[in-house]
Design a protein around this motif. Structure first.
Motif, PDB file in Angstrom:
ATOM      1  N   VAL A  18      39.372  30.966  94.870  1.00  0.00           N
ATOM      2  CA  VAL A  18      39.559  32.563  94.578  1.00  0.00           C
ATOM      3  C   VAL A  18      38.501  32.983  95.508  1.00  0.00           C
ATOM      4  N   THR A  19      37.043  32.513  95.345  1.00  0.00           N
ATOM      5  CA  THR A  19      35.927  33.094  96.193  1.00  0.00           C
ATOM      6  C   THR A  19      36.121  32.856  97.725  1.00  0.00           C
ATOM      7  N   ALA A  20      36.691  31.589  97.929  1.00  0.00           N
ATOM      8  CA  ALA A  20      36.750  31.193  99.264  1.00  0.00           C
ATOM      9  C   ALA A  20      38.042  32.040 100.076  1.00  0.00           C
ATOM     10  N   THR A  21      38.788  32.540  99.134  1.00  0.00           N
ATOM     11  CA  THR A  21      40.161  33.251  99.794  1.00  0.00           C
ATOM     12  C   THR A  21      39.767  34.602  99.626  1.00  0.00           C
ATOM     13  N   ALA A  22      40.152  35.143  98.563  1.00  0.00           N
ATOM     14  CA  ALA A  22      40.467  36.552  98.308  1.00  0.00           C
ATOM     15  C   ALA A  22      39.337  37.418  98.281  1.00  0.00           C
ATOM     16  N   ILE A  23      38.287  36.942  97.730  1.00  0.00           N
ATOM     17  CA  ILE A  23      36.835  37.535  98.007  1.00  0.00           C
ATOM     18  C   ILE A  23      36.077  37.616  99.305  1.00  0.00           C
ATOM     19  N   GLU A  24      36.168  36.551  99.906  1.00  0.00           N
ATOM     20  CA  GLU A  24      35.506  36.534 101.252  1.00  0.00           C
ATOM     21  C   GLU A  24      36.329  36.853 102.279  1.00  0.00           C
ATOM     22  N   HIS A  25      37.659  36.900 102.335  1.00  0.00           N
ATOM     23  CA  HIS A  25      38.671  37.197 103.417  1.00  0.00           C
ATOM     24  C   HIS A  25      39.570  38.192 103.151  1.00  0.00           C
ATOM     25  N   GLY A  26      39.315  39.035 102.191  1.00  0.00           N
ATOM     26  CA  GLY A  26      40.145  40.525 101.826  1.00  0.00           C
ATOM     27  C   GLY A  26      41.673  40.062 101.751  1.00  0.00           C
ATOM     28  N   THR A  27      42.393  40.969 102.469  1.00  0.00           N
ATOM     29  CA  THR A  27      44.008  40.755 102.606  1.00  0.00           C
ATOM     30  C   THR A  27      44.341  39.402 102.898  1.00  0.00           C
ATOM     31  N   VAL A  28      44.015  38.896 104.139  1.00  0.00           N
ATOM     32  CA  VAL A  28      44.239  37.681 104.584  1.00  0.00           C
ATOM     33  C   VAL A  28      43.968  36.685 103.427  1.00  0.00           C
ATOM     34  N   GLY A  29      42.952  36.705 102.966  1.00  0.00           N
ATOM     35  CA  GLY A  29      42.599  35.757 101.755  1.00  0.00           C
ATOM     36  C   GLY A  29      43.744  35.855 100.628  1.00  0.00           C
ATOM     37  N   TRP A  30      44.012  36.664 100.156  1.00  0.00           N
ATOM     38  CA  TRP A  30      44.817  37.401  99.207  1.00  0.00           C
ATOM     39  C   TRP A  30      46.265  36.665  99.446  1.00  0.00           C
ATOM     40  N   LEU A  31      46.504  36.861 100.715  1.00  0.00           N
ATOM     41  CA  LEU A  31      47.842  36.514 101.229  1.00  0.00           C
ATOM     42  C   LEU A  31      47.803  34.833 101.274  1.00  0.00           C
ATOM     43  N   GLY A  32      46.584  34.229 101.544  1.00  0.00           N
ATOM     44  CA  GLY A  32      46.603  32.790 101.670  1.00  0.00           C
ATOM     45  C   GLY A  32      46.921  32.142 100.332  1.00  0.00           C
ATOM     46  N   LEU A  33      46.236  33.182  99.315  1.00  0.00           N
ATOM     47  CA  LEU A  33      46.140  32.715  97.882  1.00  0.00           C
ATOM     48  C   LEU A  33      47.714  32.743  97.234  1.00  0.00           C
ATOM     49  N   ALA A  34      48.321  33.700  97.544  1.00  0.00           N
ATOM     50  CA  ALA A  34      49.520  33.921  97.319  1.00  0.00           C
ATOM     51  C   ALA A  34      50.565  32.758  97.923  1.00  0.00           C
ATOM     52  N   ALA A  35      50.402  32.504  99.002  1.00  0.00           N
ATOM     53  CA  ALA A  35      51.117  31.293  99.755  1.00  0.00           C
ATOM     54  C   ALA A  35      50.901  30.038  99.046  1.00  0.00           C
ATOM     55  N   LEU A  36      49.501  29.666  98.460  1.00  0.00           N
ATOM     56  CA  LEU A  36      49.337  28.605  97.849  1.00  0.00           C
ATOM     57  C   LEU A  36      50.044  28.435  96.466  1.00  0.00           C
ATOM     58  N   PHE A  37      50.108  29.643  95.877  1.00  0.00           N
ATOM     59  CA  PHE A  37      50.839  29.564  94.435  1.00  0.00           C
ATOM     60  C   PHE A  37      52.121  29.475  94.600  1.00  0.00           C
ATOM     61  N   VAL A  38      52.784  30.007  95.783  1.00  0.00           N
ATOM     62  CA  VAL A  38      54.209  29.820  96.025  1.00  0.00           C
ATOM     63  C   VAL A  38      54.373  28.201  96.266  1.00  0.00           C
ATOM     64  N   VAL A  39      53.741  27.751  97.045  1.00  0.00           N
ATOM     65  CA  VAL A  39      53.879  26.264  97.230  1.00  0.00           C
ATOM     66  C   VAL A  39      53.755  25.458  96.060  1.00  0.00           C
ATOM     67  N   ALA A  40      52.423  25.764  95.145  1.00  0.00           N
ATOM     68  CA  ALA A  40      52.426  24.990  94.032  1.00  0.00           C
ATOM     69  C   ALA A  40      53.639  25.206  92.953  1.00  0.00           C
ATOM     70  N   GLY A  41      54.207  26.496  92.919  1.00  0.00           N
ATOM     71  CA  GLY A  41      55.245  26.926  91.991  1.00  0.00           C
ATOM     72  C   GLY A  41      56.531  25.977  92.479  1.00  0.00           C
ATOM     73  N   THR A  42      56.584  25.871  93.711  1.00  0.00           N
ATOM     74  CA  THR A  42      57.825  25.084  94.282  1.00  0.00           C
ATOM     75  C   THR A  42      57.675  23.894  94.023  1.00  0.00           C
ATOM     76  N   ALA A  43      56.583  23.225  94.219  1.00  0.00           N
ATOM     77  CA  ALA A  43      56.318  21.669  94.094  1.00  0.00           C
ATOM     78  C   ALA A  43      56.169  21.357  92.546  1.00  0.00           C
ATOM     79  N   ALA A  44      56.049  22.163  91.541  1.00  0.00           N
ATOM     80  CA  ALA A  44      56.264  22.039  90.315  1.00  0.00           C
ATOM     81  C   ALA A  44      57.568  22.043  89.919  1.00  0.00           C
ATOM     82  N   ALA A  45      58.554  23.020  90.352  1.00  0.00           N
ATOM     83  CA  ALA A  45      59.706  22.952  89.830  1.00  0.00           C
ATOM     84  C   ALA A  45      60.572  21.680  90.373  1.00  0.00           C
ATOM     85  N   VAL A  46      60.227  21.271  91.618  1.00  0.00           N
ATOM     86  CA  VAL A  46      60.875  20.242  92.046  1.00  0.00           C
ATOM     87  C   VAL A  46      60.524  18.847  91.313  1.00  0.00           C
ATOM     88  N   VAL A  47      59.150  18.738  90.886  1.00  0.00           N
ATOM     89  CA  VAL A  47      58.795  17.662  89.767  1.00  0.00           C
ATOM     90  C   VAL A  47      59.568  17.687  88.694  1.00  0.00           C
TER      91      VAL A  47
END
Length: 197
Positions: A154-183
């Motif tokens: 969270v520090t490396a993405t959202a806090i340090e990089h603002g909106t772009v970091g939050w979007l990157g973190l959101a994309a990571l959650f989407v990928v992780a959630g999709t992978a969990a559903a597949v597994v």
């Protein structure tokens, strides 16, 4: 579900509180919470081990009380050292609470009841009933490791990089959630095939 949601909100709000209100640097907050996550890994296993020896409900009661005190102590965190010590206590006791709760459930419910209560199934059936706490503590390690990595992420993405970091973190959650559903779908398919045979 409520605990997971509250933990997620806590991580987000606490990172903002400590960087914006207390004035700690984002890297300091990430490092302090990362260290505390490491303590949580040790606390999860230790609480499971202890639950086998002194009864899990005692471990859970102490862990819950100490976690509450640690949450109050966050208001006293004015520098990096105090913040890290309080975070170690809070995250350590939250991990201990989870392990002891799982150990109690493992003892209370056996066989098919476990599936009804927690959807556990065979993994917990393989555990030695006399060492259910240690097994539960070890199974909680994944959550504790995630607690250790999350602050830095969270520090490396959202806090340090603002909106772009939050979007990157959101994309990571989407990928992780999709992978969990597949597994999960793959596991259900394999289990269904094994039951049909």
């Amino acid at each position: 579900m409520a605990f997971a949601l509250s933990s997620g909100v806590f991580y987000t709000v606490s990172a903002l509180y400590f960087t914006r209100v207390i004035g700690l640097g984002a890297t300091t907050v990430g490092l302090g919470l990362g260290i505390a996550g490491g303590v949580g890994v040790l606390a999860a296993y230790t609480a499971g081990w202890l639950s086998d020896r002194v009864d899990a409900h005692h471990v859970q009661a102490w862990a819950t009380g100490l976690n509450g005190l640690a949450m109050l102590a966050y208001t006293l965190a004015s520098d990096a050292v105090v913040f890290t010590l309080v975070a170690c206590l809070a995250i350590g006791m939250r991990s201990a609470n989870g392990s002891s709760k799982q150990a109690m459930l493992a003892r209370w419910y056996t066989g098919p009841e476990r599936v009804e209560v927690r959807g556990w199934g065979m993994a917990f059936e393989l555990a030695d009933p006399q060492r259910a706490g240690a097994y539960q503590g070890l199974s909680q390690t994944g959550y504790a490791v995630a607690s250790m990595v999350a602050p830095a992420l969270v520090t490396a993405t959202a806090i340090e990089h603002g909106t772009v970091g939050w979007l990157g973190l959101a994309a990571l959650f989407v990928v992780a959630g999709t992978a969990a559903a597949v597994v999960a779908r793959g596991g259900v398919g394999k289990r269904t095939a094994a039951v049909v045979r």
